[in-house]
Design a protein around this motif. Structure first.
Motif, PDB file in Angstrom:
ATOM      1  N   TRP A  90      32.437  38.612  39.887  1.00 49.81           N
ATOM      2  CA  TRP A  90      32.194  38.520  38.602  1.00 49.81           C
ATOM      3  C   TRP A  90      33.116  39.852  37.681  1.00 49.81           C
ATOM      4  O   TRP A  90      33.011  39.717  36.631  1.00 49.81           O
ATOM      5  CB  TRP A  90      30.851  38.139  38.309  1.00 49.81           C
ATOM      6  N   GLU A  91      33.389  40.563  38.279  1.00 49.25           N
ATOM      7  CA  GLU A  91      34.137  41.796  37.776  1.00 49.25           C
ATOM      8  C   GLU A  91      35.849  41.508  37.545  1.00 49.25           C
ATOM      9  O   GLU A  91      36.135  40.907  38.344  1.00 49.25           O
ATOM     10  CB  GLU A  91      33.829  43.256  38.441  1.00 49.25           C
ATOM     11  N   PRO A  92      36.213  42.012  36.462  1.00 49.55           N
ATOM     12  CA  PRO A  92      37.432  42.108  36.185  1.00 49.55           C
ATOM     13  C   PRO A  92      38.311  42.891  37.307  1.00 49.55           C
ATOM     14  O   PRO A  92      37.999  43.892  37.714  1.00 49.55           O
ATOM     15  CB  PRO A  92      37.499  42.738  34.735  1.00 49.55           C
TER      16      PRO A  92
ATOM     17  N   ALA B 279      31.805  42.949  47.984  1.00 54.08           N
ATOM     18  CA  ALA B 279      32.839  43.575  47.009  1.00 54.08           C
ATOM     19  C   ALA B 279      34.107  43.457  47.833  1.00 54.08           C
ATOM     20  O   ALA B 279      34.132  43.198  49.031  1.00 54.08           O
ATOM     21  CB  ALA B 279      32.631  45.076  46.655  1.00 54.08           C
TER      22      ALA B 279
ATOM     23  N   PHE C 288      38.858  41.697  40.218  1.00 59.85           N
ATOM     24  CA  PHE C 288      38.473  41.360  41.630  1.00 59.85           C
ATOM     25  C   PHE C 288      39.840  40.671  42.209  1.00 59.85           C
ATOM     26  O   PHE C 288      40.321  39.980  41.661  1.00 59.85           O
ATOM     27  CB  PHE C 288      37.166  40.305  41.642  1.00 59.85           C
TER      28      PHE C 288
ATOM     29  N   ARG D 232      35.179  45.730  43.944  1.00 54.45           N
ATOM     30  CA  ARG D 232      34.772  45.023  42.674  1.00 54.45           C
ATOM     31  C   ARG D 232      34.145  43.770  43.268  1.00 54.45           C
ATOM     32  O   ARG D 232      34.574  43.032  44.270  1.00 54.45           O
ATOM     33  CB  ARG D 232      36.058  44.691  42.078  1.00 54.45           C
ATOM     34  N   PHE D 233      33.194  43.282  42.475  1.00 48.02           N
ATOM     35  CA  PHE D 233      32.581  41.901  42.865  1.00 48.02           C
ATOM     36  C   PHE D 233      33.297  40.913  42.282  1.00 48.02           C
ATOM     37  O   PHE D 233      34.085  41.074  41.093  1.00 48.02           O
ATOM     38  CB  PHE D 233      30.886  42.068  42.664  1.00 48.02           C
TER      39      PHE D 233
END
Length: 56
Positions: free
Chosen positions: A23-25, A15, A27, A20-21
């Protein structure tokens, strides 16, 4: 998850500093592209320390 069948590879993803990874909003874009994509040949990944591991 895979039962008795082992996947051909394991992709580890870390992360950003806000947990946040990719693919997450939200990032952090500056970290995008720094993680190697294991399903691609080494030379198809952007140059990072990961692509130079076996080089002196």
């Amino acid at each position: 998850f895979y039962g008795f069948v082992r996947p051909p590879y394991l992709q580890v993803v870390w992360a950003d500093r806000n947990n946040r990874f990719p693919w997450e909003p939200g990032f952090q874009a500056r970290f995008d592209g720094l993680q190697p994509l294991l399903w691609l040949p080494r030379d198809d990944n952007p140059p990072t320390p990961w692509t130079r591991i076996d080089q002196p």
